[in-house]
Structure formats: structure tokens, C-alpha cells
Design a protein around this motif. Structure first.
Motif, PDB file in Angstrom:
ATOM      1  N   ILE A 185      24.245  16.558  24.181  1.00 23.56           N
ATOM      2  CA  ILE A 185      24.081  16.721  25.623  1.00 23.56           C
ATOM      3  C   ILE A 185      23.734  18.189  25.858  1.00 23.56           C
ATOM      4  CG2 ILE A 185      25.448  14.776  26.461  1.00 23.56           C
ATOM      5  CD1 ILE A 185      27.876  16.577  26.717  1.00 23.56           C
ATOM      6  N   GLY A 186      22.751  18.425  26.759  1.00 28.89           N
ATOM      7  CA  GLY A 186      22.134  19.738  26.780  1.00 28.89           C
ATOM      8  C   GLY A 186      21.576  19.932  25.381  1.00 28.89           C
ATOM      9  N   PHE A 187      21.852  21.076  24.772  1.00 27.60           N
ATOM     10  CA  PHE A 187      21.504  21.250  23.354  1.00 27.60           C
ATOM     11  C   PHE A 187      22.777  21.423  22.537  1.00 27.60           C
ATOM     12  CE2 PHE A 187      16.860  22.494  24.026  1.00 27.60           C
ATOM     13  CZ  PHE A 187      16.382  21.413  23.306  1.00 27.60           C
TER      14      PHE A 187
ATOM     15  N   ALA B 179      12.241  15.570  17.338  1.00 31.14           N
ATOM     16  CA  ALA B 179      12.125  14.763  18.561  1.00 31.14           C
ATOM     17  C   ALA B 179      11.336  15.491  19.647  1.00 31.14           C
ATOM     18  CB  ALA B 179      13.521  14.393  19.070  1.00 31.14           C
ATOM     19  N   ASN B 180      11.339  16.819  19.606  1.00 28.90           N
ATOM     20  CA  ASN B 180      10.657  17.597  20.647  1.00 28.90           C
ATOM     21  C   ASN B 180       9.379  18.283  20.147  1.00 28.90           C
ATOM     22  OD1 ASN B 180      12.467  17.071  22.847  1.00 28.90           O
ATOM     23  ND2 ASN B 180      13.978  18.310  21.784  1.00 28.90           N
ATOM     24  N   ALA B 181       8.958  17.930  18.923  1.00 39.14           N
ATOM     25  CA  ALA B 181       7.797  18.600  18.310  1.00 39.14           C
ATOM     26  C   ALA B 181       6.516  18.375  19.113  1.00 39.14           C
ATOM     27  CB  ALA B 181       7.607  18.127  16.877  1.00 39.14           C
TER      28      ALA B 181
ATOM     29  N   GLY C 196      13.818  16.547  29.356  1.00 36.13           N
ATOM     30  CA  GLY C 196      13.619  15.419  28.435  1.00 36.13           C
ATOM     31  C   GLY C 196      12.784  14.339  29.101  1.00 36.13           C
ATOM     32  N   ARG C 197      12.468  13.295  28.350  1.00 35.35           N
ATOM     33  CA  ARG C 197      11.621  12.218  28.877  1.00 35.35           C
ATOM     34  C   ARG C 197      12.387  11.347  29.860  1.00 35.35           C
ATOM     35  NH1 ARG C 197      11.565  12.999  23.727  1.00 35.35           N
ATOM     36  NH2 ARG C 197       9.660  13.569  22.607  1.00 35.35           N
ATOM     37  N   THR C 198      13.666  11.144  29.597  1.00 35.84           N
ATOM     38  CA  THR C 198      14.442  10.180  30.387  1.00 35.84           C
ATOM     39  C   THR C 198      14.471  10.485  31.892  1.00 35.84           C
ATOM     40  OG1 THR C 198      15.811   9.973  28.419  1.00 35.84           O
ATOM     41  CG2 THR C 198      16.610   8.888  30.408  1.00 35.84           C
TER      42      THR C 198
HETATM   43  C1  GLP Z   1      16.435  17.481  24.752  1.00 30.91           C
HETATM   44  C2  GLP Z   1      17.222  18.099  25.912  1.00 30.91           C
HETATM   45  C3  GLP Z   1      18.377  17.222  26.298  1.00 30.91           C
HETATM   46  C4  GLP Z   1      17.900  15.804  26.492  1.00 30.91           C
HETATM   47  C5  GLP Z   1      17.378  15.277  25.176  1.00 30.91           C
HETATM   48  C6  GLP Z   1      16.928  13.829  25.228  1.00 30.91           C
HETATM   49  O1  GLP Z   1      16.964  17.780  23.533  1.00 30.91           O
HETATM   50  N1  GLP Z   1      17.689  19.410  25.626  1.00 30.91           N
HETATM   51  O2  GLP Z   1      18.976  17.743  27.480  1.00 30.91           O
HETATM   52  O3  GLP Z   1      18.937  14.986  26.964  1.00 30.91           O
HETATM   53  O4  GLP Z   1      16.278  16.091  24.826  1.00 30.91           O
HETATM   54  O5  GLP Z   1      15.596  13.776  25.607  1.00 30.91           O
HETATM   55  P1  GLP Z   1      14.791  12.478  25.917  1.00 30.91           P
HETATM   56  O6  GLP Z   1      15.171  12.072  27.296  1.00 30.91           O
HETATM   57  O7  GLP Z   1      13.365  12.942  25.838  1.00 30.91           O
HETATM   58  O8  GLP Z   1      15.122  11.466  24.905  1.00 30.91           O
END
Ligand code: GLP
Length: 236
Positions: A139-141, A164-166, A37-39
Motif C-alpha cells: 500500500i503506497g510503496f 509492474a510499473n515499467a 496506479g491503474r485502479t
Molecule cells: C503503485 C502505487 C500504489 C498502487 C499500486 C497498484 O505501486 N505506488 O499506490 O496501489 O501501484 O497499482 P495498480 O492499480 O496499477 O495495480
């Protein structure tokens, strides 16, 4: 639950990297659970920078990623395997035999999940797991509604998580499924550090902080664990 808040995501990443580096220094054979993820990118950047400045040994560190997309080859730019190479593994002296990421292209995904759980157990279990959190509290998926005792398994991604992940799948083929450690698997980690920062996370942070434990909000399972630190960015 130990809460620490930070005015900026930089300050949060500084502290997360400090926890990471201290952990591998005090236990060079530590078994880590690692997020994508981005964080966590800022945390990984700092870990890599510090390892270059002053040699820190990853050779015996063992890592288990939380999740991986189903049906996405590891070489795909959107895979979590690629993410981990880009942000951490290619820059440190980790032994590739010690890296574990679920194989989302395994012919038998159910067997892959069983294998992954067994590999965690054989490695003496997760000792320190870093987590991010989705806007819906995943958390995780592990999406809302996941039982808190769920193990590593194949899951269907919600439309909001896919949206969110597109951006990581510019051809429009955002995966529909993933392999994820279960909440039960994560809760067995001896220590957990959750990183919550960035756009749209404030509501999730407040809901977690409220202390209400509910399967409709997966991160709230962390209240059942005795050793959790939340690093949260204050709203700007
Ligand atoms: C994805 C991952 C998660 C992550 C989440 C948040 O879905 N599978 O493990 O915590 O994104 O991502 P971001 O940090 O980009 O907001």
C-alpha cells in the motif's frame, strides 16, 4: 472491515467516485489521501465527469498523495505528479496550494519526508484516504516487511513492483526508490477506502479477506483500523 464486492471494475469505480464526491460535498475542506496506479483511474474519471456535469467545489479540498518516485522530476510522464494532473487536478478547481505530493527530487529526501509528515499534521491529519493495493499487498510503496508503524520515508522498490510499473518508464529507467507515506501514517487517517481491482489482484484480495495480520503482507495492517471499506472486484 466493511467489504463490498463488484462484478466489474466499472461498477467498483462508480461506487468509489460516489464515496469521493459525497465526501467532498459533505466536507468541502476535507483532507484527502490519494492514490495512483491503474485502479483509481476510473474513479478519477467519474469524479471529473460529475464535476463537469454539476459543479462541485474542490477549492478548499486538501490532498496528500501517498507516494512519488525518487529522482523523477515532476514533469516526467511517469511521475505521480504528472499522473495526478492528467487524471484529476487539471480538470477541477483545486487550489494548487492545497495539493501535496512528495518531492522525489528534493536534495535532502530525509528532510522532505519529515516536512511531508509535518504538513499532514498541520492540515489536521488525513480524514479520508483512498488506497490501491499492489499484487504483493503493498500500500503506497510500503513493500512486504514494512513495520506497521513506519512513517513517511525513502524506500527501495522490489523487482516485482518495478516490473509492474515499467511500462510508465519506456526508456528502461524504472526508478529504484520512492518516497512513501508509511503504514503508520496511513493508519492515522480517520477513514480508509481500499480499491482492489484488475489483473492479478485476486490472490491479494483473498489474502486480505482471510484476516491474517502479517507484516509480510502490508495491506493486512488495515485490519488494525476501525473504519476501513474495501471495494473489491470479484474474479471473472
Ligand atoms: C503503485 C502505487 C500504489 C498502487 C499500486 C497498484 O505501486 N505506488 O499506490 O496501489 O501501484 O497499482 P495498480 O492499480 O496499477 O495495480
Amino acid at each position: 472491515m466493511n467489504w463490498q464486492t463488484f462484478k466489474s471494475s466499472d461498477a467498483l469505480s462508480d461506487h468509489a467516485a460516489h464515496l469521493f464526491l459525497t465526501a467532498i460535498q459533505s466536507n468541502p475542506r476535507i483532507v484527502l489521501g490519494l492514490p495512483t496506479g491503474r485502479t483509481p483511474i476510473g474513479m478519477y474519471e467519474r469524479v471529473v465527469r460529475e464535476c463537469r456535469r454539476e459543479y462541485r467545489c474542490f477549492r478548499d479540498v486538501v490532498t496528500f498523495n501517498l507516494d512519488e518516485y525518487a529522482g523523477v522530476p515532476r514533469e516526467h510522464p511517469g511521475s505521480y505528479w504528472t499522473y495526478m494532473q492528467q487524471h484529476l487536478f487539471a480538470h477541477v478547481d483545486v487550489d494548487t496550494h492545497n495539493i501535496h505530493i512528495p518531492d522525489g527530487t528534493a536534495a535532502d529526501l530525509a528532510a522532505e519526508c519529515v516536512r511531508y509528515e509535518a504538513a499532514i499534521r498541520e492540515a489536521v491529519g488525513l480524514e479520508l484516504t483512498f488506497l490501491g493495493v499492489g499484487r504483493n499487498g503493498h500500500i503506497g510503496f510500503n513493500e512486504p516487511g514494512t513495520p506497521f508503524d513506519a512513517r513517511t520515508r525513502v524506500v527501495e522498490l522490489t523487482p516485482s513492483t518495478r516490473a509492474a510499473n515499467a511500462e510508465f518508464f519506456p526508456n528502461g529507467e524504472v526508478p529504484t526508490h520512492a518516497v512513501t507515506m508509511g503504514i503508520g501514517t496511513i493508519l492515522e487517517s480517520r477513514e480508509i477506502v481500499l480499491l482492489a481491482a484488475g489483473a492479478g489482484k485476486h490472490e491479494a484480495i483473498e489474502r486480505l479477506r482471510s484476516g491474517a495480520i502479517d507484516e509480510s503482507f502490508p495491506a493486512s495492517a488495515l485490519w488494525k483500523h476501525a473504519n476501513v471499506t474495501v471495494l473489491a472486484q470479484e474474479p471473472s
